[in-house]
Design a protein around this motif. Structure first.
Motif, PDB file in Angstrom:
ATOM      1  N   LEU A 206      99.529  -8.647  77.892  1.00 49.85           N
ATOM      2  CA  LEU A 206      98.356  -8.299  77.080  1.00 49.85           C
ATOM      3  C   LEU A 206      97.812  -6.922  77.430  1.00 49.85           C
ATOM      4  CD1 LEU A 206      97.026 -10.005  74.828  1.00 49.85           C
ATOM      5  CD2 LEU A 206      98.607 -11.262  76.268  1.00 49.85           C
ATOM      6  N   TYR A 207      98.096  -6.463  78.627  1.00 48.10           N
ATOM      7  CA  TYR A 207      97.700  -5.112  79.038  1.00 48.10           C
ATOM      8  C   TYR A 207      98.266  -4.095  78.061  1.00 48.10           C
ATOM      9  CZ  TYR A 207      96.769  -1.282  82.365  1.00 48.10           C
ATOM     10  OH  TYR A 207      96.306  -0.139  82.973  1.00 48.10           O
ATOM     11  N   ARG A 208      99.476  -4.365  77.555  1.00 44.38           N
ATOM     12  CA  ARG A 208     100.136  -3.449  76.634  1.00 44.38           C
ATOM     13  C   ARG A 208      99.453  -3.402  75.272  1.00 44.38           C
ATOM     14  NH1 ARG A 208     105.701  -6.286  76.891  1.00 44.38           N
ATOM     15  NH2 ARG A 208     105.806  -5.386  74.790  1.00 44.38           N
ATOM     16  N   GLU A 209      98.648  -4.419  74.963  1.00 45.08           N
ATOM     17  CA  GLU A 209      97.949  -4.458  73.690  1.00 45.08           C
ATOM     18  C   GLU A 209      96.709  -3.569  73.679  1.00 45.08           C
ATOM     19  OE1 GLU A 209      98.801  -6.353  70.786  1.00 45.08           O
ATOM     20  OE2 GLU A 209     100.674  -6.366  71.937  1.00 45.08           O
ATOM     21  N   VAL A 210      96.258  -3.185  74.851  1.00 45.26           N
ATOM     22  CA  VAL A 210      95.024  -2.406  74.956  1.00 45.26           C
ATOM     23  C   VAL A 210      95.368  -0.920  74.959  1.00 45.26           C
ATOM     24  CG1 VAL A 210      92.917  -2.029  76.283  1.00 45.26           C
ATOM     25  CG2 VAL A 210      94.039  -4.274  76.327  1.00 45.26           C
ATOM     26  N   PRO A 211      94.812  -0.140  74.044  1.00 44.60           N
ATOM     27  CA  PRO A 211      95.104   1.297  74.006  1.00 44.60           C
ATOM     28  C   PRO A 211      94.703   1.986  75.307  1.00 44.60           C
ATOM     29  CG  PRO A 211      93.946   0.585  72.018  1.00 44.60           C
ATOM     30  CD  PRO A 211      93.865  -0.549  72.989  1.00 44.60           C
ATOM     31  N   HIS A 212      95.389   3.063  75.622  1.00 45.71           N
ATOM     32  CA  HIS A 212      95.025   3.828  76.817  1.00 45.71           C
ATOM     33  C   HIS A 212      93.603   4.353  76.664  1.00 45.71           C
ATOM     34  CE1 HIS A 212      95.151   6.720  80.096  1.00 45.71           C
ATOM     35  NE2 HIS A 212      96.297   6.170  80.480  1.00 45.71           N
ATOM     36  N   PRO A 213      92.772   4.209  77.693  1.00 45.65           N
ATOM     37  CA  PRO A 213      91.373   4.648  77.568  1.00 45.65           C
ATOM     38  C   PRO A 213      91.208   6.151  77.374  1.00 45.65           C
ATOM     39  CG  PRO A 213      91.879   4.007  79.824  1.00 45.65           C
ATOM     40  CD  PRO A 213      93.041   3.573  78.997  1.00 45.65           C
ATOM     41  N   ASP A 214      92.164   6.931  77.840  1.00 47.28           N
ATOM     42  CA  ASP A 214      92.100   8.366  77.653  1.00 47.28           C
ATOM     43  C   ASP A 214      92.687   8.683  76.277  1.00 47.28           C
ATOM     44  OD1 ASP A 214      92.221  11.099  77.671  1.00 47.28           O
ATOM     45  OD2 ASP A 214      93.177  11.267  79.639  1.00 47.28           O
ATOM     46  N   LEU A 215      91.823   9.045  75.330  1.00 42.97           N
ATOM     47  CA  LEU A 215      92.270   9.247  73.947  1.00 42.97           C
ATOM     48  C   LEU A 215      93.336  10.320  73.846  1.00 42.97           C
ATOM     49  CD1 LEU A 215      88.947   8.979  71.905  1.00 42.97           C
ATOM     50  CD2 LEU A 215      90.484   7.194  72.684  1.00 42.97           C
ATOM     51  N   ALA A 216      93.306  11.277  74.746  1.00 39.19           N
ATOM     52  CA  ALA A 216      94.291  12.354  74.703  1.00 39.19           C
ATOM     53  C   ALA A 216      95.686  11.871  75.053  1.00 39.19           C
ATOM     54  CB  ALA A 216      93.881  13.483  75.647  1.00 39.19           C
ATOM     55  N   ARG A 217      95.799  10.695  75.704  1.00 37.26           N
ATOM     56  CA  ARG A 217      97.088  10.172  76.141  1.00 37.26           C
ATOM     57  C   ARG A 217      97.603   9.070  75.219  1.00 37.26           C
ATOM     58  NH1 ARG A 217      96.999   8.991  82.461  1.00 37.26           N
ATOM     59  NH2 ARG A 217      99.184   8.553  81.930  1.00 37.26           N
ATOM     60  N   ARG A 218      96.871   8.783  74.153  1.00 41.34           N
ATOM     61  CA  ARG A 218      97.335   7.759  73.213  1.00 41.34           C
ATOM     62  C   ARG A 218      98.432   8.331  72.313  1.00 41.34           C
ATOM     63  NH1 ARG A 218      91.811   4.540  71.266  1.00 41.34           N
ATOM     64  NH2 ARG A 218      91.323   3.691  73.329  1.00 41.34           N
TER      65      ARG A 218
END
Length: 218
Positions: A206-218
């Protein structure tokens, strides 16, 4: 460039919560095993870790159970936030049941605490400890079955299968172990180990379902 300094706090908190699902099982089992190996009279073939709540030093297992339960509860909230609502609620129930079980110690068992010869009449504390344990393990098994459905809907049939198998093992292990008493201790141990292994893998998935918190790294 506008996203370079933007940070998604919600995603970061959710990821952190799921991280406790990875930590909870190893923490509980490692501390429990250390206590079991260092407490006189404990027998892996006859005793569950919960009896370590009794006697001198029992507070350490009480703390272990309560802290691990809080970790599991937080992980359950993380699973809900990550999109697996039913699974997360069931995991949260298991965590809350662990905390409740820490409040009510079990009754002594033959051989533990040291000097205990035979079984004793069930006390109110013992009944409540067993009841909360039952609620928790049933919720844990159901959580794995629910995640199996969630994974199947996402096209991950192989992962769905292992989640469902884990749920069945937890349910059968607990029910069989509880019904057979000391003779079924292997079932209880299997339910605990498989359940926490499942939680670790589920939290990672489920960790993989959560977008990276740093928007620049999404």
């Amino acid at each position: 460039m506008a996203h370079e300094n933007e940070f998604d706090t919600t995603a970061a908190v959710t990821r952190s919560m799921l991280g406790w699902g990875v930590v909870a099982g190893p923490f509980y089992l490692l501390v429990g095993l250390v206590l079991a190996l260092t407490r006189e009279g404990f027998d892996f073939a006859r005793h569950p870790l919960s009896v370590l709540m009794l006697g001198d030093g029992g507070w350490m297992q009480i703390a272990n159970l309560a802290l691990s339960g809080v970790m599991v509860l937080v992980a359950g909230i993380g699973l809900v936030r990550a999109g697996a609502r039913g699974t997360g609620i069931a995991v949260g129930i298991y965590g809350a049941a662990m905390v409740a079980s820490a409040i009510f110690p079990p009754d002594p068992m033959p051989g533990f605490p040291p000097g205990q010869e035979g079984a004793t009449a069930m006390s109110l504390s013992g009944v409540l400890h067993f009841a909360f344990g039952g609620i928790g393990f049933i919720a844990f098994g159901v959580a794995a079955l629910l995640l199996g459905g969630w994974l199947a809907r996402h096209g991950e049939r192989r992962h769905a299968a292992w989640s469902r198998v884990a749920g069945i093992v937890v349910l059968v292990g607990f029910v069989g172990g509880a019904a057979l008493g000391p003779a079924g201790m292997g079932g209880l141990w299997l339910a605990v180990v498989v359940g926490f292994a499942w939680l670790l893998l589920a939290s990672l998935r489920l960790y993989r379902e959560v977008p990276h918190p740093d928007l620049a790294r999404r």
